[in-house]
Design a protein around this motif. Structure first.
Motif, PDB file in Angstrom:
ATOM      1  N   GLY A   1      -6.402   4.417  -6.164  1.00 17.80           N
ATOM      2  CA  GLY A   1      -6.333   5.766  -5.610  1.00 17.80           C
ATOM      3  C   GLY A   1      -6.205   5.772  -4.103  1.00 17.80           C
ATOM      4  O   GLY A   1      -5.480   6.603  -3.527  1.00 17.80           O
ATOM      5  N   VAL A   2      -6.892   4.855  -3.437  1.00 19.07           N
ATOM      6  CA  VAL A   2      -6.799   4.753  -1.976  1.00 19.07           C
ATOM      7  C   VAL A   2      -5.367   4.462  -1.565  1.00 19.07           C
ATOM      8  O   VAL A   2      -4.812   5.095  -0.652  1.00 19.07           O
ATOM      9  CB  VAL A   2      -7.748   3.662  -1.450  1.00 19.07           C
TER      10      VAL A   2
ATOM     11  N   SER B   1      -9.801   9.230  -8.625  1.00 18.96           N
ATOM     12  CA  SER B   1      -9.811  10.458  -7.827  1.00 18.96           C
ATOM     13  C   SER B   1     -10.587  10.275  -6.531  1.00 18.96           C
ATOM     14  O   SER B   1     -10.201  10.811  -5.479  1.00 18.96           O
ATOM     15  CB  SER B   1     -10.418  11.609  -8.630  1.00 18.96           C
TER      16      SER B   1
ATOM     17  N   ASN C   1      -3.179   7.493  -1.861  1.00 17.03           N
ATOM     18  CA  ASN C   1      -3.387   8.434  -0.762  1.00 17.03           C
ATOM     19  C   ASN C   1      -2.487   8.112   0.417  1.00 17.03           C
ATOM     20  O   ASN C   1      -2.002   9.012   1.116  1.00 17.03           O
ATOM     21  CB  ASN C   1      -4.857   8.411  -0.342  1.00 17.03           C
ATOM     22  N   HIS C   2      -2.255   6.830   0.661  1.00 14.89           N
ATOM     23  CA  HIS C   2      -1.505   6.391   1.847  1.00 14.89           C
ATOM     24  C   HIS C   2      -0.054   6.015   1.540  1.00 14.89           C
ATOM     25  O   HIS C   2       0.689   5.651   2.466  1.00 14.89           O
ATOM     26  CB  HIS C   2      -2.205   5.183   2.474  1.00 14.89           C
TER      27      HIS C   2
ATOM     28  N   VAL D   1       0.045  12.646  -9.988  1.00 15.78           N
ATOM     29  CA  VAL D   1      -1.391  12.372 -10.022  1.00 15.78           C
ATOM     30  C   VAL D   1      -1.964  12.734 -11.389  1.00 15.78           C
ATOM     31  O   VAL D   1      -2.789  11.992 -11.944  1.00 15.78           O
ATOM     32  CB  VAL D   1      -2.115  13.133  -8.904  1.00 15.78           C
TER      33      VAL D   1
ATOM     34  N   TYR E   1      -8.323   8.462  -4.224  1.00 17.78           N
ATOM     35  CA  TYR E   1      -7.172   9.274  -3.824  1.00 17.78           C
ATOM     36  C   TYR E   1      -7.570  10.376  -2.855  1.00 17.78           C
ATOM     37  O   TYR E   1      -6.862  10.650  -1.882  1.00 17.78           O
ATOM     38  CB  TYR E   1      -6.512   9.873  -5.060  1.00 17.78           C
ATOM     39  N   SER E   2      -8.708  11.007  -3.097  1.00 16.14           N
ATOM     40  CA  SER E   2      -9.126  12.119  -2.241  1.00 16.14           C
ATOM     41  C   SER E   2      -9.641  11.636  -0.889  1.00 16.14           C
ATOM     42  O   SER E   2      -9.455  12.311   0.125  1.00 16.14           O
ATOM     43  CB  SER E   2     -10.195  12.955  -2.943  1.00 16.14           C
ATOM     44  N   SER E   3     -10.276  10.475  -0.870  1.00 11.38           N
ATOM     45  CA  SER E   3     -10.856   9.979   0.381  1.00 11.38           C
ATOM     46  C   SER E   3      -9.881   9.149   1.202  1.00 11.38           C
ATOM     47  O   SER E   3      -9.908   9.178   2.437  1.00 11.38           O
ATOM     48  CB  SER E   3     -12.099   9.131   0.081  1.00 11.38           C
ATOM     49  N   GLY E   4      -9.029   8.381   0.528  1.00 12.09           N
ATOM     50  CA  GLY E   4      -8.152   7.450   1.243  1.00 12.09           C
ATOM     51  C   GLY E   4      -8.913   6.353   1.958  1.00 12.09           C
ATOM     52  O   GLY E   4      -8.364   5.691   2.836  1.00 12.09           O
ATOM     53  N   ASP E   5     -10.165   6.137   1.547  1.00  6.70           N
ATOM     54  CA  ASP E   5     -11.051   5.220   2.266  1.00  6.70           C
ATOM     55  C   ASP E   5     -11.569   4.139   1.325  1.00  6.70           C
ATOM     56  O   ASP E   5     -12.326   4.437   0.397  1.00  6.70           O
ATOM     57  CB  ASP E   5     -12.225   6.017   2.843  1.00  6.70           C
TER      58      ASP E   5
END
Length: 228
Positions: free
Chosen positions: A140-141, A208, A144-145, A166, A211-215
């Motif tokens: 997910g991370v 999720s 995100n990027h 997604v 994906y939501s945090s990208g961290d």
């Protein structure tokens, strides 16, 4: 999810573009966020069966990462199997989720996370499940990027990820949860003590989260008592 110019020509070309994007991301992100250098590793595409440093494997094994040789192994027919056997909606971004999950295992190996897991351990809070859920989160991370990740200033290989992309990835994650597999492809009974990958709900949750945090730091499945 449009990607590299040749990626729509065939499934294997799309996979190569996705893999390049995943590795481009971790090359920068791993030292920046987790303090470890990333080492590129190739994907071995096979048909039927393959020999690895972790032993022999067949198409029935699904995509997997072998720490012994640090290679990702993929039989591309698995993506069709996700739709025909597991009932997933499918699509290019589902393939991307699966590949990003396996490269998440490579990241774990580089970080030494595997050493926290007792081989063969099972159960809903086992190290084995935590390892798999963290790989989902790492997938997910990357997602995100993905649309901003490029190599040496080139245009990103992944130009757009839609809500439908997604949703399809989450649908696939739910269909490879231990409880779904036991209920629909096993004997119909859920046995949490036999879990090795996590429930459908957990797999969706951790993808999720990434994906939501990208961290990558948000993916500490080993440091929480709440796996979902």
């Amino acid at each position: 999810m449009p990607d590299g110019a040749d990626a729509n020509d065939s499934a294997d070309c799309a996979a190569v573009a996705i893999i390049d994007s995943i590795q481009d991301y971790w090359t920068t992100a791993l030292p920046d966020t987790l303090g470890t250098q990333y080492a590129d590793t190739p994907t071995v595409f096979f048909s039927g069966s393959v020999q690895t440093a972790c032993g022999g494997a067949t198409s029935g094994s699904g995509p997997f990462y072998c720490p012994g040789d640090q290679l990702v192994y993929v039989d591309l027919t698995f993506f069709d199997q996700l739709e025909t056997q597991f009932g997933a909606r499918g699509g290019t971004f589902v393939d991307a989720y699966v590949l990003a999950h396996e490269y998440g295992h490579h990241v774990q190996n580089l970080l030494g996370t595997n050493q926290q897991v007792t081989p063969g351990e099972t159960g809903p809070t086992s190290g084995t499940v935590r390892l798999e859920l963290q790989a989902d989160c790492y997938a997910g991370v990357w997602a995100n990027h993905a649309t901003t990740t490029s190599d040496d200033g080139q245009e990103p290989l992944i130009t757009e990820i839609t809500d439908d992309d997604v949703a399809r990835a989450l649908d696939a994650a739910s269909r490879i949860g231990d409880d779904f597999i036991q209920t629909n492809l096993g004997n119909g009974t859920v046995d949490q003590d036999a879990f090795t990958h996590g429930s459908s709900e957990q797999r969706e949750r951790w993808f999720s989260t990434g994906y939501s945090s990208g961290d990558p730091g948000a993916c500490d499945t080993f440091g929480t008592d709440d796996l979902g």
